[in-house]
Design a protein around this motif. Structure first.
Motif, short mmCIF file in Angstrom:
data_model
loop_
_atom_site.label_atom_id
_atom_site.label_comp_id
_atom_site.label_asym_id
_atom_site.label_seq_id
_atom_site.Cartn_x
_atom_site.Cartn_y
_atom_site.Cartn_z
N THR A 13 0.85 -1.19 0.00
CA THR A 13 0.00 0.00 0.00
C THR A 13 0.89 1.24 0.00
O THR A 13 2.01 1.22 0.51
CB THR A 13 -0.91 0.04 1.23
OG1 THR A 13 -0.12 0.04 2.41
CG2 THR A 13 -1.88 -1.13 1.24
N ARG A 23 -9.94 6.18 2.09
CA ARG A 23 -10.43 4.90 2.59
C ARG A 23 -9.29 3.93 2.88
O ARG A 23 -9.54 2.79 3.24
CB ARG A 23 -11.39 4.27 1.58
CG ARG A 23 -12.68 5.03 1.42
CD ARG A 23 -13.63 4.75 2.58
NE ARG A 23 -14.83 5.54 2.50
CZ ARG A 23 -15.97 5.13 1.99
NH1 ARG A 23 -16.06 3.93 1.49
NH2 ARG A 23 -17.02 5.92 1.97
N LEU A 24 -8.05 4.38 2.72
CA LEU A 24 -6.89 3.54 3.06
C LEU A 24 -6.61 3.74 4.55
O LEU A 24 -6.17 4.81 4.96
CB LEU A 24 -5.67 3.94 2.23
CG LEU A 24 -4.37 3.23 2.56
CD1 LEU A 24 -4.51 1.71 2.41
CD2 LEU A 24 -3.24 3.74 1.67
N ARG A 29 -1.07 1.55 5.85
CA ARG A 29 -0.24 2.32 4.93
C ARG A 29 1.20 1.83 4.95
O ARG A 29 1.79 1.63 6.01
CB ARG A 29 -0.31 3.80 5.28
CG ARG A 29 -1.70 4.34 5.06
CD ARG A 29 -1.84 5.79 5.43
NE ARG A 29 -3.25 6.15 5.43
CZ ARG A 29 -3.72 7.29 5.86
NH1 ARG A 29 -2.89 8.22 6.32
NH2 ARG A 29 -5.02 7.53 5.83
N LEU A 80 -8.76 -6.47 3.40
CA LEU A 80 -9.27 -5.12 3.18
C LEU A 80 -9.62 -4.94 1.71
O LEU A 80 -8.91 -5.45 0.84
CB LEU A 80 -8.20 -4.08 3.56
CG LEU A 80 -7.70 -4.10 5.00
CD1 LEU A 80 -6.57 -3.09 5.17
CD2 LEU A 80 -8.84 -3.78 5.95
N ASP A 81 -10.68 -4.23 1.44
CA ASP A 81 -11.04 -3.84 0.08
C ASP A 81 -10.37 -2.51 -0.21
O ASP A 81 -10.67 -1.51 0.46
CB ASP A 81 -12.55 -3.72 -0.07
CG ASP A 81 -13.27 -5.05 0.09
OD1 ASP A 81 -12.63 -6.09 -0.15
OD2 ASP A 81 -14.46 -5.04 0.43
N LEU A 82 -9.47 -2.50 -1.20
CA LEU A 82 -8.65 -1.31 -1.46
C LEU A 82 -8.70 -0.90 -2.93
O LEU A 82 -8.63 -1.75 -3.82
CB LEU A 82 -7.19 -1.59 -1.07
CG LEU A 82 -6.98 -1.94 0.40
CD1 LEU A 82 -5.54 -2.36 0.65
CD2 LEU A 82 -7.36 -0.77 1.31
N TYR A 86 -4.32 2.89 -4.36
CA TYR A 86 -3.68 2.71 -3.05
C TYR A 86 -2.56 1.67 -3.11
O TYR A 86 -1.85 1.49 -2.11
CB TYR A 86 -4.67 2.21 -2.02
CG TYR A 86 -5.85 3.08 -1.71
CD1 TYR A 86 -5.92 4.41 -2.08
CD2 TYR A 86 -6.94 2.54 -1.02
CE1 TYR A 86 -7.02 5.18 -1.77
CE2 TYR A 86 -8.04 3.30 -0.71
CZ TYR A 86 -8.07 4.62 -1.09
OH TYR A 86 -9.17 5.37 -0.78
#
Length: 90
Positions: A13, A23-24, A29, A80-82, A86
């Motif tokens: 990410t 939304r990240l 991160r 996680l939906d990314l 991102y």
């Protein structure tokens, strides 16, 4: 349009702290995970926070992370939906 990432790809990410909503999650991160699957295109959720009314469509990916990599402990995984913007190649 071809997806940038495929199931099984290692991704990282982006590590940034934008001055607007994203939304990240902060805890994810700069972390490395594995793409589980592409989930289709959706309007980039960050766009309205930047004053962009017509949000671009981006591919969303389910990405699996080891809990230990995110929080330093745990023997489970988190998915996680990314959005594609991102993510970068690991």
């Amino acid at each position: 349009m071809r997806d940038r990432f495929r199931a099984g790809d290692a991704v990282r990410t982006v590590h940034h702290d934008p001055p607007h909503h994203t939304r990240l999650p902060r805890y994810a991160r700069g972390k490395t995970g594995t793409v589980v699957e592409p989930e289709g295109r959706a309007p980039l959720a960050d766009a309205p926070a930047q004053g962009v009314e017509d949000a671009p469509l981006e591919q969303v990916y389910a990405v699996r992370f080891a809990a230990r990599d995110l929080w330093g402990q745990g023997d489970h995984h988190v998915v996680l939906d990314l959005f594609e913007s991102y993510l970068e190649d690991a």
